[in-house]
Design a protein around this motif. Structure first.
Motif, PDB file in Angstrom:
ATOM      1  N   SER A  21       0.829  -1.219   0.000  1.00  0.00           N
ATOM      2  CA  SER A  21       0.000   0.000   0.000  1.00  0.00           C
ATOM      3  C   SER A  21       0.860   1.264   0.000  1.00  0.00           C
ATOM      4  CB  SER A  21      -0.938   0.007   1.218  1.00  0.00           C
ATOM      5  OG  SER A  21      -0.201   0.223   2.413  1.00  0.00           O
ATOM      6  N   GLY A  22       2.163   1.093   0.098  1.00  0.00           N
ATOM      7  CA  GLY A  22       3.063   2.236   0.001  1.00  0.00           C
ATOM      8  C   GLY A  22       3.722   2.650   1.295  1.00  0.00           C
ATOM      9  N   GLU A  23       3.452   1.920   2.396  1.00  0.00           N
ATOM     10  CA  GLU A  23       4.056   2.293   3.682  1.00  0.00           C
ATOM     11  C   GLU A  23       5.506   1.792   3.761  1.00  0.00           C
ATOM     12  OE1 GLU A  23       2.808   4.210   5.819  1.00  0.00           O
ATOM     13  OE2 GLU A  23       0.690   4.298   5.237  1.00  0.00           O
ATOM     14  N   GLY A  24       6.312   2.491   4.554  1.00  0.00           N
ATOM     15  CA  GLY A  24       7.713   2.112   4.748  1.00  0.00           C
ATOM     16  C   GLY A  24       7.895   1.187   5.938  1.00  0.00           C
ATOM     17  N   TYR A  25       9.134   0.737   6.132  1.00  0.00           N
ATOM     18  CA  TYR A  25       9.442  -0.206   7.219  1.00  0.00           C
ATOM     19  C   TYR A  25       9.051   0.341   8.587  1.00  0.00           C
ATOM     20  CZ  TYR A  25      12.461  -2.546   3.763  1.00  0.00           C
ATOM     21  OH  TYR A  25      12.950  -3.185   2.667  1.00  0.00           O
ATOM     22  N   LYS A  26       9.370   1.615   8.817  1.00  0.00           N
ATOM     23  CA  LYS A  26       9.101   2.218  10.115  1.00  0.00           C
ATOM     24  C   LYS A  26       7.603   2.228  10.429  1.00  0.00           C
ATOM     25  CE  LYS A  26      10.131   6.367  12.835  1.00  0.00           C
ATOM     26  NZ  LYS A  26      10.780   7.712  12.829  1.00  0.00           N
ATOM     27  N   ALA A  27       6.789   2.608   9.440  1.00  0.00           N
ATOM     28  CA  ALA A  27       5.338   2.671   9.644  1.00  0.00           C
ATOM     29  C   ALA A  27       4.766   1.272   9.868  1.00  0.00           C
ATOM     30  CB  ALA A  27       4.680   3.330   8.436  1.00  0.00           C
ATOM     31  N   ILE A  28       5.250   0.287   9.101  1.00  0.00           N
ATOM     32  CA  ILE A  28       4.768  -1.095   9.260  1.00  0.00           C
ATOM     33  C   ILE A  28       5.141  -1.623  10.639  1.00  0.00           C
ATOM     34  CG2 ILE A  28       4.955  -3.443   8.374  1.00  0.00           C
ATOM     35  CD1 ILE A  28       5.654  -2.224   5.633  1.00  0.00           C
ATOM     36  N   SER A  29       6.383  -1.344  11.055  1.00  0.00           N
ATOM     37  CA  SER A  29       6.856  -1.785  12.368  1.00  0.00           C
ATOM     38  C   SER A  29       5.975  -1.222  13.485  1.00  0.00           C
ATOM     39  CB  SER A  29       8.310  -1.333  12.567  1.00  0.00           C
ATOM     40  OG  SER A  29       8.735  -1.577  13.883  1.00  0.00           O
ATOM     41  N   LYS A  30       5.638   0.050  13.376  1.00  0.00           N
ATOM     42  CA  LYS A  30       4.815   0.704  14.402  1.00  0.00           C
ATOM     43  C   LYS A  30       3.390   0.180  14.375  1.00  0.00           C
ATOM     44  CE  LYS A  30       3.625   5.306  16.123  1.00  0.00           C
ATOM     45  NZ  LYS A  30       3.773   6.776  15.914  1.00  0.00           N
ATOM     46  N   LEU A  34       6.054  -4.897  15.349  1.00  0.00           N
ATOM     47  CA  LEU A  34       7.164  -5.794  15.024  1.00  0.00           C
ATOM     48  C   LEU A  34       8.469  -5.012  14.960  1.00  0.00           C
ATOM     49  CD1 LEU A  34       5.589  -7.886  12.117  1.00  0.00           C
ATOM     50  CD2 LEU A  34       5.954  -8.649  14.474  1.00  0.00           C
ATOM     51  N   PRO A  35       9.581  -5.643  15.285  1.00  0.00           N
ATOM     52  CA  PRO A  35      10.869  -4.964  15.113  1.00  0.00           C
ATOM     53  C   PRO A  35      11.095  -4.603  13.643  1.00  0.00           C
ATOM     54  CG  PRO A  35      11.115  -6.942  16.463  1.00  0.00           C
ATOM     55  CD  PRO A  35       9.729  -6.975  15.900  1.00  0.00           C
ATOM     56  N   ARG A  36      11.734  -3.486  13.412  1.00  0.00           N
ATOM     57  CA  ARG A  36      11.964  -3.062  12.035  1.00  0.00           C
ATOM     58  C   ARG A  36      12.813  -4.078  11.271  1.00  0.00           C
ATOM     59  NH1 ARG A  36      14.048   2.999  11.161  1.00  0.00           N
ATOM     60  NH2 ARG A  36      12.736   3.172  13.013  1.00  0.00           N
ATOM     61  N   THR A  37      13.772  -4.729  11.966  1.00  0.00           N
ATOM     62  CA  THR A  37      14.612  -5.738  11.300  1.00  0.00           C
ATOM     63  C   THR A  37      13.776  -6.919  10.825  1.00  0.00           C
ATOM     64  OG1 THR A  37      15.111  -6.698  13.481  1.00  0.00           O
ATOM     65  CG2 THR A  37      16.715  -5.138  12.554  1.00  0.00           C
ATOM     66  N   THR A  38      12.735  -7.275  11.610  1.00  0.00           N
ATOM     67  CA  THR A  38      11.856  -8.381  11.223  1.00  0.00           C
ATOM     68  C   THR A  38      11.041  -8.010   9.995  1.00  0.00           C
ATOM     69  OG1 THR A  38      11.695  -9.112  13.533  1.00  0.00           O
ATOM     70  CG2 THR A  38       9.987  -9.897  12.014  1.00  0.00           C
ATOM     71  N   VAL A  39      10.527  -6.790   9.984  1.00  0.00           N
ATOM     72  CA  VAL A  39       9.761  -6.297   8.827  1.00  0.00           C
ATOM     73  C   VAL A  39      10.634  -6.321   7.580  1.00  0.00           C
ATOM     74  CG1 VAL A  39       8.627  -4.275   7.830  1.00  0.00           C
ATOM     75  CG2 VAL A  39       8.227  -4.877  10.244  1.00  0.00           C
ATOM     76  N   TYR A  44      12.172  -8.545   2.368  1.00  0.00           N
ATOM     77  CA  TYR A  44      13.293  -8.998   1.536  1.00  0.00           C
ATOM     78  C   TYR A  44      13.023 -10.403   0.995  1.00  0.00           C
ATOM     79  CZ  TYR A  44      17.916 -10.726   0.270  1.00  0.00           C
ATOM     80  OH  TYR A  44      18.968 -11.293  -0.407  1.00  0.00           O
ATOM     81  N   LYS A  45      12.539 -11.261   1.855  1.00  0.00           N
ATOM     82  CA  LYS A  45      12.236 -12.635   1.442  1.00  0.00           C
ATOM     83  C   LYS A  45      11.121 -12.659   0.388  1.00  0.00           C
ATOM     84  CE  LYS A  45      10.610 -16.937   3.562  1.00  0.00           C
ATOM     85  NZ  LYS A  45      10.205 -17.558   4.847  1.00  0.00           N
ATOM     86  N   TRP A  46      10.119 -11.850   0.600  1.00  0.00           N
ATOM     87  CA  TRP A  46       8.995 -11.798  -0.339  1.00  0.00           C
ATOM     88  C   TRP A  46       9.454 -11.276  -1.709  1.00  0.00           C
ATOM     89  CZ3 TRP A  46       6.675  -7.310  -2.459  1.00  0.00           C
ATOM     90  CH2 TRP A  46       5.514  -7.554  -3.200  1.00  0.00           C
TER      91      TRP A  46
END
Length: 202
Positions: A21-30, A34-39, A44-46
């Motif tokens: 949807s266009g969100e970045g790692y930080k927004a998804i983490s919040k 979830l930890p940003r590294t996990t996001v 990356y895997k996907w």
């Protein structure tokens, strides 16, 4: 080190949905807690494999639980000379689902479990026990520049045997050690050293 808790597939799919949807790692983490590294790892895997499913893992899967691993580490830290049989017995108190675990092979050698650069710590050293009697008599020499030849003495040591050892070993040792012409042979006052000893100074 035990594995971190696995993220459920539904949560991984949610990460990708928000990412698309266009969100970045930080927004998804919040948003998902979830930890940003996990996001980052999920995305990356996907992007690389096109899936959030678990991929086949290489190597043999572990047969013991994280709790059992911790117990093993505690055991060998407490006593580095612990044997594999003793560790097997210790694991009996930890639930391993009845699996037989071949921890350290079948070698009869006595191992010491230790960290790097701890070889000479007192608790790491395995003491030896002298038994059986007997011994080996040898003759040796040394100079400031290093050790010379070592001769094994068979049978009884007497003056004749001693002189033979000197003739066969002193001069080769002097040459090997590159001593100057002023070298002097020194020996103690053992009776075998005094009768008819040949002059061997340089």
């Amino acid at each position: 080190m035990p594995r971190s808790k696995e993220i459920q597939k539904q949560m991984r799919e949610k990460v990708i949905e928000i990412y698309q949807s266009g969100e970045g790692y930080k927004a998804i983490s919040k948003a998902l807690g979830l930890p940003r590294t996990t996001v980052r790892a999920i995305i990356y895997k996907w992007r690389k494999h096109g899936t959030v499913e678990n991929l086949p893992r290489s190597g043999r899967p572990t047969k013991i639980t994280p709790r059992a691993q911790r117990q093993l580490i505690q055991e060998v830290t407490k006593d580095p000379t612990t044997t594999s049989k003793e560790l097997q017995a210790s694991l009996a108190s930890v639930k391993t689902f009845g699996e037989k675990i071949e921890l350290f092979g079948r070698s009869v050698s006595h191992y010491v479990w230790r960290k790097s650069n701890t070889a000479f710590q007192k608790k790491i050293i395995i003491p030896t026990v002298k038994y059986g009697g007997g011994g080996v008599m040898v003759w040796g020499c040394f100079a400031a520049s290093g050790p010379g030849r070592l001769a094994v003495i068979n049978g009884t040591m007497n003056s004749a045997v001693y002189q033979k050892i000197l003739k066969e070993n002193v001069r080769p040792s002097v040459c090997a050690l590159k001593l100057k012409r002023t070298w002097v042979l020194q020996q103690d006052n053992d009776p075998k050293h005094t009768p008819a000893s040949p002059p061997l100074n340089g």
